[in-house]
Write an enzyme that holds these catalytic residues in place. Sequence first.
Site, PDB file in Angstrom:
ATOM      1  N   LYS A 171       1.099  -1.367  -0.175  1.00 46.70           N
ATOM      2  CA  LYS A 171       0.082   0.098  -0.331  1.00 46.70           C
ATOM      3  C   LYS A 171       0.839   1.362  -0.126  1.00 46.70           C
ATOM      4  O   LYS A 171       0.297   2.359  -1.249  1.00 46.70           O
ATOM      5  CB  LYS A 171      -1.253   0.176   1.024  1.00 46.70           C
ATOM      6  CG  LYS A 171      -1.827   0.855   1.196  1.00 46.70           C
ATOM      7  CD  LYS A 171      -2.608   1.379   0.610  1.00 46.70           C
ATOM      8  CE  LYS A 171      -3.255   2.953   0.227  1.00 46.70           C
ATOM      9  NZ  LYS A 171      -4.591   2.919   1.153  1.00 46.70           N
ATOM     10  N   LYS A 239       0.308  11.166   5.195  1.00 47.62           N
ATOM     11  CA  LYS A 239       0.884  10.051   6.377  1.00 47.62           C
ATOM     12  C   LYS A 239       1.423   9.274   5.480  1.00 47.62           C
ATOM     13  O   LYS A 239       2.586   8.991   5.643  1.00 47.62           O
ATOM     14  CB  LYS A 239      -0.306   9.901   7.191  1.00 47.62           C
ATOM     15  CG  LYS A 239      -0.474   8.528   7.850  1.00 47.62           C
ATOM     16  CD  LYS A 239      -0.792   7.546   7.487  1.00 47.62           C
ATOM     17  CE  LYS A 239      -1.976   7.729   6.858  1.00 47.62           C
ATOM     18  NZ  LYS A 239      -2.657   6.132   6.709  1.00 47.62           N
TER      19      LYS A 239
END
Length: 287
Positions: A171, A239
């Site tokens: 991811k 993030k």
Amino acid sequence: MHKFGFIGLGIMGSAMAKNLLKAGFGVTVWNRSPDKAEELVALGAERVATPKAVAESCPVTFAMLADPAAAEEVCFGKHGVLEGIGEGRGYVDMSTVDPATSQRIGVAVVAKGGRFLEGPVSGSKKPAEDGTLIILAAGDRSLYDEALPGFEKMGKKIVHLGDVGKGAEMKLVVNMVMGGMMAVFCEGLALGGKAGLATDAILDVMGAGAVANPMFALKGGLIRDGNFAPAFPLKHMQKDLRLAVALGDRVGQPLVASAAANELFKGARAAGFGDEDFAALFKTMDR
């Protein structure tokens, strides 16, 4: 009838849980802000007071949380998942976190007698609503098989990548590339605009050539129209870039372009665009 728990009802989680309900599954939900569960309760979900109550009442619980801190708090905090897991029950954390966080949670769940699977997703608000996410699972294979009927209502492609941590790593690679693409795309639109090129003309030419892709096609029109409603909040992209750069540090891989993209997104967060779509990076360049 399958019964699933679902923890975390933000932009992504609420859409994913709704697809489980629409498919006829029993769904028990918890969210830090209880009001976000109201629409799901109206559709037939059961709302409980704590993550512990979800985990102890459901054979398999999914979680979709904002960041590593939220994922750890829901697992390890007071009345958290860890207090309710056990007896073979499964916990599937679909949050985007770093591999170390996922592994810590997994070890703790297994130590309590539960099973653990990570399952971060590639996709944003519309794919979550449409049930066309890409689910990057890793961990307990028996839990993967048990969760698969739910996964199939949330995603169009589901893969099992091996041991816990591999889903998180995949991811981060995907979102790192996406963040870099958005950075240079916004710079290109800003440069073209300053040079007097029409945005529609830029998008038309890009859409006909080798750089054509669904993200540019979708986000280009929204940028042109000044529509930055959050499908994937900018703060979450920053993030993910931060976590990807940290992964590069851990494995000794230079990430020069991605580190620069991270700094651009950090600047956009500092400018107050964190809660807007990650395409709002354009606002920091179109000056």
